[in-house]
Design a protein around this motif. Sequence first.
Motif, PDB file in Angstrom:
ATOM      1  N   LEU A  40       0.854  -1.217   0.000  1.00  0.00           N
ATOM      2  CA  LEU A  40      -0.063   0.026  -0.102  1.00  0.00           C
ATOM      3  C   LEU A  40       0.563   1.106   0.021  1.00  0.00           C
ATOM      4  CD1 LEU A  40      -0.183   1.721   3.054  1.00  0.00           C
ATOM      5  CD2 LEU A  40      -1.585  -0.469   3.483  1.00  0.00           C
ATOM      6  N   LEU A  41       0.288   2.316  -0.480  1.00  0.00           N
ATOM      7  CA  LEU A  41       1.046   3.643  -0.607  1.00  0.00           C
ATOM      8  C   LEU A  41      -0.147   4.512  -0.453  1.00  0.00           C
ATOM      9  CD1 LEU A  41       1.879   4.923  -4.119  1.00  0.00           C
ATOM     10  CD2 LEU A  41       1.001   2.477  -3.773  1.00  0.00           C
ATOM     11  N   CYS A  42       0.293   5.667   0.122  1.00  0.00           N
ATOM     12  CA  CYS A  42      -0.727   6.625   0.437  1.00  0.00           C
ATOM     13  C   CYS A  42      -0.250   8.138  -0.201  1.00  0.00           C
ATOM     14  CB  CYS A  42      -0.661   6.853   2.079  1.00  0.00           C
ATOM     15  SG  CYS A  42      -1.361   5.449   2.802  1.00  0.00           S
ATOM     16  N   PRO A  43      -0.436   8.295  -1.454  1.00  0.00           N
ATOM     17  CA  PRO A  43      -0.185   9.584  -2.117  1.00  0.00           C
ATOM     18  C   PRO A  43      -1.342  10.772  -1.536  1.00  0.00           C
ATOM     19  CG  PRO A  43      -1.517   8.085  -3.718  1.00  0.00           C
ATOM     20  CD  PRO A  43      -1.245   7.351  -2.300  1.00  0.00           C
ATOM     21  N   SER A  44      -0.642  11.743  -1.590  1.00  0.00           N
ATOM     22  CA  SER A  44      -1.518  13.165  -1.130  1.00  0.00           C
ATOM     23  C   SER A  44      -2.488  13.177  -2.179  1.00  0.00           C
ATOM     24  CB  SER A  44      -0.553  14.199  -0.970  1.00  0.00           C
ATOM     25  OG  SER A  44      -1.289  15.512  -0.980  1.00  0.00           O
ATOM     26  N   LYS A  45      -3.386  14.036  -1.829  1.00  0.00           N
ATOM     27  CA  LYS A  45      -4.589  14.173  -2.735  1.00  0.00           C
ATOM     28  C   LYS A  45      -4.190  15.470  -3.367  1.00  0.00           C
ATOM     29  CE  LYS A  45      -8.822  12.346  -0.191  1.00  0.00           C
ATOM     30  NZ  LYS A  45     -10.033  12.797   0.483  1.00  0.00           N
ATOM     31  N   ARG A  46      -3.063  16.182  -2.945  1.00  0.00           N
ATOM     32  CA  ARG A  46      -2.733  17.190  -3.716  1.00  0.00           C
ATOM     33  C   ARG A  46      -1.750  16.863  -4.822  1.00  0.00           C
ATOM     34  NH1 ARG A  46      -0.663  21.261   0.769  1.00  0.00           N
ATOM     35  NH2 ARG A  46       0.366  19.225   1.145  1.00  0.00           N
ATOM     36  N   SER A  47      -1.329  15.773  -4.824  1.00  0.00           N
ATOM     37  CA  SER A  47      -0.249  15.380  -5.697  1.00  0.00           C
ATOM     38  C   SER A  47      -0.734  15.602  -7.189  1.00  0.00           C
ATOM     39  CB  SER A  47       0.230  13.687  -5.729  1.00  0.00           C
ATOM     40  OG  SER A  47       0.832  13.211  -6.712  1.00  0.00           O
ATOM     41  N   THR A  48       0.151  15.946  -8.188  1.00  0.00           N
ATOM     42  CA  THR A  48      -0.176  16.135  -9.423  1.00  0.00           C
ATOM     43  C   THR A  48       0.265  15.171 -10.206  1.00  0.00           C
ATOM     44  OG1 THR A  48       2.101  17.476  -9.921  1.00  0.00           O
ATOM     45  CG2 THR A  48      -0.122  18.904  -9.195  1.00  0.00           C
ATOM     46  N   SER A  49       1.179  14.314  -9.778  1.00  0.00           N
ATOM     47  CA  SER A  49       1.600  13.132 -10.301  1.00  0.00           C
ATOM     48  C   SER A  49       0.705  11.955 -10.426  1.00  0.00           C
ATOM     49  CB  SER A  49       2.925  12.882 -10.053  1.00  0.00           C
ATOM     50  OG  SER A  49       3.776  13.773 -10.243  1.00  0.00           O
ATOM     51  N   TRP A  50       0.135  11.828  -9.071  1.00  0.00           N
ATOM     52  CA  TRP A  50      -0.485  10.401  -8.850  1.00  0.00           C
ATOM     53  C   TRP A  50      -1.632  10.372  -9.970  1.00  0.00           C
ATOM     54  CZ3 TRP A  50      -0.536   5.879  -7.429  1.00  0.00           C
ATOM     55  CH2 TRP A  50      -1.609   5.220  -7.049  1.00  0.00           C
ATOM     56  N   PRO A  51      -2.628  11.430 -10.134  1.00  0.00           N
ATOM     57  CA  PRO A  51      -3.625  11.031 -11.229  1.00  0.00           C
ATOM     58  C   PRO A  51      -3.118  10.566 -12.456  1.00  0.00           C
ATOM     59  CG  PRO A  51      -3.969  13.136 -10.122  1.00  0.00           C
ATOM     60  CD  PRO A  51      -2.564  12.657  -9.555  1.00  0.00           C
ATOM     61  N   THR A  52      -2.012  10.926 -12.933  1.00  0.00           N
ATOM     62  CA  THR A  52      -1.534  10.057 -14.097  1.00  0.00           C
ATOM     63  C   THR A  52      -1.061   8.781 -13.761  1.00  0.00           C
ATOM     64  OG1 THR A  52      -0.511  12.143 -15.052  1.00  0.00           O
ATOM     65  CG2 THR A  52       0.683  10.411 -15.821  1.00  0.00           C
ATOM     66  N   ILE A  53      -0.115   8.440 -12.716  1.00  0.00           N
ATOM     67  CA  ILE A  53       0.280   7.419 -12.291  1.00  0.00           C
ATOM     68  C   ILE A  53      -0.837   6.252 -12.069  1.00  0.00           C
ATOM     69  CG2 ILE A  53       1.459   6.148 -10.788  1.00  0.00           C
ATOM     70  CD1 ILE A  53       3.631   8.570 -10.496  1.00  0.00           C
TER      71      ILE A  53
END
Length: 171
Positions: free
Chosen positions: A59-72
């Motif tokens: 599991l990983l917990c990306p920030s909701k503010r991450s601009t990269s996570w939506p792409t990944i």
Amino acid sequence: MRGRDVSTQLDGVNTRALRDVLGHFCSGVTVVTAMDGDEPAGFTCQSFSALSLDPPRVLLCPSKRSTSWPTIRTAATFCINVLAAGQQGLSDRFAVSGGPKFDGVPWHPAERGAPILEGAAAWFEVALDVEHDGGDHLIAVAAMLDFGADPATEPLLFHRSRYRGIVDSSR
């Protein structure tokens, strides 16, 4: 999913003090990477953990503010690269939003194409299984597809807002 509403139990919490106390838990540092078409994308993620051996999940917990996570998160697969001691520069580089994060960064593709950073202590090629709300972060559960490690490499650690290395106290 079961859970209790604990939001009212933490009213007025001093978030700076909470962050300082949470910082007493030492963690590794990862860079999560994927391909966005022909271009690699990535971000630093300190919140990473093993979840299950059967079935194999992390599991990983990306920030909701991450601009990269939506792409990944939309990529078929992505890699979680566990940074090695001495890779603080990569952690800092991938922690900022935007910019050419991969310029001059050596990497090679995992079997399914996600970037494995050269010199990483370990890597996990995964596919997103499920995502849950976690407050200001998301809780992403990923299914393991492949993995590898360099047994001679020590990991990069983060403790009390500073990068650290392992000290062998058994000697």
